[in-house]
Design an enzyme around this catalytic site. Sequence first.
Site, PDB file in Angstrom:
ATOM      1  N   HIS A   1      90.957  76.153   4.227  1.00  0.00           N
ATOM      2  CA  HIS A   1      90.202  77.134   3.436  1.00  0.00           C
ATOM      3  C   HIS A   1      90.892  77.308   2.078  1.00  0.00           C
ATOM      4  O   HIS A   1      92.125  77.284   1.997  1.00  0.00           O
ATOM      5  CB  HIS A   1      90.121  78.471   4.181  1.00  0.00           C
TER       6      HIS A   1
ATOM      7  N   LYS B   1      87.997  86.387   8.043  1.00  0.00           N
ATOM      8  CA  LYS B   1      89.222  86.522   7.236  1.00  0.00           C
ATOM      9  C   LYS B   1      90.129  87.618   7.812  1.00  0.00           C
ATOM     10  O   LYS B   1      90.121  87.845   9.011  1.00  0.00           O
ATOM     11  CB  LYS B   1      88.867  86.765   5.769  1.00  0.00           C
TER      12      LYS B   1
ATOM     13  N   GLU C   1      83.060  74.434  -0.075  1.00  0.00           N
ATOM     14  CA  GLU C   1      83.103  75.801  -0.585  1.00  0.00           C
ATOM     15  C   GLU C   1      83.661  75.795  -2.001  1.00  0.00           C
ATOM     16  O   GLU C   1      84.890  75.784  -2.181  1.00  0.00           O
ATOM     17  CB  GLU C   1      83.998  76.668   0.302  1.00  0.00           C
TER      18      GLU C   1
ATOM     19  N   SER D   1      79.436  82.975  -0.986  1.00  0.00           N
ATOM     20  CA  SER D   1      78.446  84.013  -1.261  1.00  0.00           C
ATOM     21  C   SER D   1      77.068  83.730  -0.654  1.00  0.00           C
ATOM     22  O   SER D   1      76.046  84.045  -1.275  1.00  0.00           O
ATOM     23  CB  SER D   1      78.336  84.274  -2.766  1.00  0.00           C
TER      24      SER D   1
ATOM     25  N   ASN E   1      83.356  83.525   8.927  1.00  0.00           N
ATOM     26  CA  ASN E   1      84.806  83.589   8.712  1.00  0.00           C
ATOM     27  C   ASN E   1      85.162  85.036   8.382  1.00  0.00           C
ATOM     28  O   ASN E   1      84.904  85.503   7.281  1.00  0.00           O
ATOM     29  CB  ASN E   1      85.172  82.647   7.555  1.00  0.00           C
TER      30      ASN E   1
ATOM     31  N   GLU F   1      91.564  79.801   0.384  1.00  0.00           N
ATOM     32  CA  GLU F   1      92.572  80.872   0.337  1.00  0.00           C
ATOM     33  C   GLU F   1      93.893  80.392   0.927  1.00  0.00           C
ATOM     34  O   GLU F   1      94.966  80.762   0.458  1.00  0.00           O
ATOM     35  CB  GLU F   1      92.036  82.115   1.072  1.00  0.00           C
TER      36      GLU F   1
ATOM     37  N   GLY G   1      81.503  84.265   4.651  1.00  0.00           N
ATOM     38  CA  GLY G   1      82.602  85.221   4.616  1.00  0.00           C
ATOM     39  C   GLY G   1      82.059  86.647   4.681  1.00  0.00           C
ATOM     40  O   GLY G   1      81.729  87.167   5.755  1.00  0.00           O
ATOM     41  N   GLY G   2      81.945  87.285   3.532  1.00  0.00           N
ATOM     42  CA  GLY G   2      81.560  88.702   3.437  1.00  0.00           C
ATOM     43  C   GLY G   2      80.366  89.078   4.296  1.00  0.00           C
ATOM     44  O   GLY G   2      80.406  90.082   5.034  1.00  0.00           O
TER      45      GLY G   2
ATOM     46  N   GLY H   1      83.351  84.875  -2.415  1.00  0.00           N
ATOM     47  CA  GLY H   1      83.593  86.311  -2.569  1.00  0.00           C
ATOM     48  C   GLY H   1      83.290  86.831  -3.961  1.00  0.00           C
ATOM     49  O   GLY H   1      83.643  87.955  -4.305  1.00  0.00           O
TER      50      GLY H   1
HETATM   51  P1  PGA Z   1      82.047  84.519   1.031  1.00  0.00           P
HETATM   52  O1  PGA Z   1      83.236  83.646   1.679  1.00  0.00           O
HETATM   53  O2  PGA Z   1      80.826  84.245   1.883  1.00  0.00           O
HETATM   54  O3  PGA Z   1      82.521  85.939   1.135  1.00  0.00           O
HETATM   55  O4  PGA Z   1      81.873  84.047  -0.355  1.00  0.00           O
HETATM   56  C1  PGA Z   1      83.012  82.360   2.153  1.00  0.00           C
HETATM   57  C2  PGA Z   1      84.290  81.796   2.708  1.00  0.00           C
HETATM   58  O5  PGA Z   1      85.354  82.057   2.124  1.00  0.00           O
HETATM   59  O6  PGA Z   1      84.280  81.082   3.732  1.00  0.00           O
END
Ligand code: PGA
Length: 250
Positions: free
Chosen positions: A95, A11, A167, A213, A9, A97, A234-235, A173
């Site tokens: 998600h 983002k 999640e 993470s 993802n 967010e 994500g990251g 994050g």
């Molecule tokens: P992250 O994000 O791996 O940066 O923690 C995961 C996500 O939001 O799907």
Amino acid sequence: MRDKIVAGNWKMNNDLAQTEDLLSNIKKLYKEKEGVRVIVAPSFTNLHHAFESLRELPVDVAAQNMNENSDGAYTGEVSGQMLTSIGIKTVILGHSERRAIYKETDELLAKKVNAALENDMEVIFCCGEELGERKTEKHFEVVKRQLEKGLFHVPEANWNKVVIAYEPVWAIGTGETASPEQAQEMHAFIRKTVAEKYGNEVANDVAILYGGSVKPGNAQEIFAKEDVDGGLIGGASLKAEDFMAIVEAF
Ligand code: PGA
């Protein structure tokens, strides 16, 4: 046998040049891993480019969101039909967010899920509790509600188009990951909740991804858990080396 999936993802990261860069690095490093599906989710503006660029590889491209309506006066929004017309067949919905910043409710998400399925798209449906909810031991209740209200109206026949991503919001994050045991515990709970509603066959076939993470260093122990069928990353998906190392972790 359910799918094993590693989905990135991206983002709101990467302009066109950065997207081209990341895609070309993914293409360089990509090695087919039997039984593991790889998906990347760039921003709307880069979806078409990513789809065309990845045609030569068995890597799917997903959208990060879509609108619940089919068309009309919804300034700034993107419909399922627009996505499928450029080849996009998968969408991430719910998600945390989107839920937290854009106030997407369970009810809205139920409509978005319908819109995606009506367009014959696959849905990666995200759920997960916030830190306070875990501390007060409400995490099972919260995830169950999110599933019941956002997903459990979907007819059984459409469950082959559903992937669930657990999640925990406190792990996204933040560098903090759920322990493999915490992930397994929740994934088993999600599968049991699906089984209670739809029966064992649907529950055994649905892929449940963990997100929060995930990195090359912790992916293997998380993916080793029985009910963890992959990750939503994500990251670490913004660096081709890390992302492909996570795919390798299976
Ligand atoms: P992250 O994000 O791996 O940066 O923690 C995961 C996500 O939001 O799907």
